[in-house]
Design a protein around this motif. Structure first.
Motif: not given
Length: 161
Positions: A108-114
Motif C-alpha cells: 500500500n506504500t509507493s516506492f521509488n524503484f531505480i
C-alpha cells in the motif's frame, strides 16, 4: 520451464522470458541495458531470445538477459513463477535477498524503484521469482515488470506535488 530451473538463468532471464511469453501479440515498451522505452510488439520469447517487430514490421531480436524491464497495459494478467530460495550462484547473493526484502515491503506504500538510469514511483502489485511487478503511481493503467537482479535502489517515494 524445464531445464531453466537448473541453470544460472533461473533467477532473472527465465522469469523475464515467462513474462514476455504471456505478452505475445502485445505492444509493449522494454528497457534494456543500453536503451529505455523501446516500443515493440512481442512476437515470441524462446531460447533466451525475444523476437519482436516494430510498427513498421521491422524485426528485432533481443537477448533476454539484457532486458531490465517491460512496461505493459494493466489489462494484462501476468502469472509469475513462485519465489524460491537458491543455494548457490548469483541467485543466492543478489536475487534472493532482494526478493525477500520486496516481500516484506508494504503493497500500500509507493516506492521509488531505480534500475540503470531509470526510476519509477509505484506500488508493488506482485513478486515472483526474479520479477517484481509495479503499478505506476501516476498512471494506474501502466504496469512494469522489472528484473529484480537489475534493481539498484528501492527508496520510499517522494510525494508528487
Amino acid at each position: 520451464m524445464g531445464f531453466f530451473d537448473e541453470s544460472i538463468c533461473e533467477c532473472c532471464v527465465c522469469p523475464m522470458q515467462r513474462v514476455l511469453m504471456q505478452l505475445r501479440g502485445e505492444t509493449v515498451s522494454i528497457d534494456t541495458t543500453s536503451d529505455e522505452g523501446f516500443e515493440i510488439t512481442v512476437d515470441d520469447a524462446k531460447n533466451f531470445i525475444l523476437f519482436t517487430s516494430d510498427e513498421f514490421n521491422n524485426e528485432f531480436f533481443f537477448p533476454i538477459c539484457n532486458i531490465t524491464a517491460v512496461e505493459f497495459p494493466s489489462t494484462n494478467q501476468i502469472d509469475l513463477s513462485p519465489s524460491k530460495t537458491s543455494f548457490k550462484g548469483e541467485c543466492s547473493c543478489c536475487e534472493d535477498p532482494a526478493n525477500r526484502l520486496l516481500n516484506r515491503l508494504s503493497k500500500n506504500t509507493s516506492f521509488n524503484f531505480i534500475y540503470l538510469d531509470t526510476n519509477i514511483n509505484g506500488f508493488i502489485i506482485d513478486i515472483g521469482e526474479g520479477i517484481v511487478i509495479i503499478q505506476d503511481e501516476l498512471d494506474a493503467t501502466i504496469l512494469k515488470a522489472i528484473s529484480i537482479c537489475k534493481l539498484a535502489k528501492i527508496l520510499p517515494s517522494t510525494p508528487v506535488i
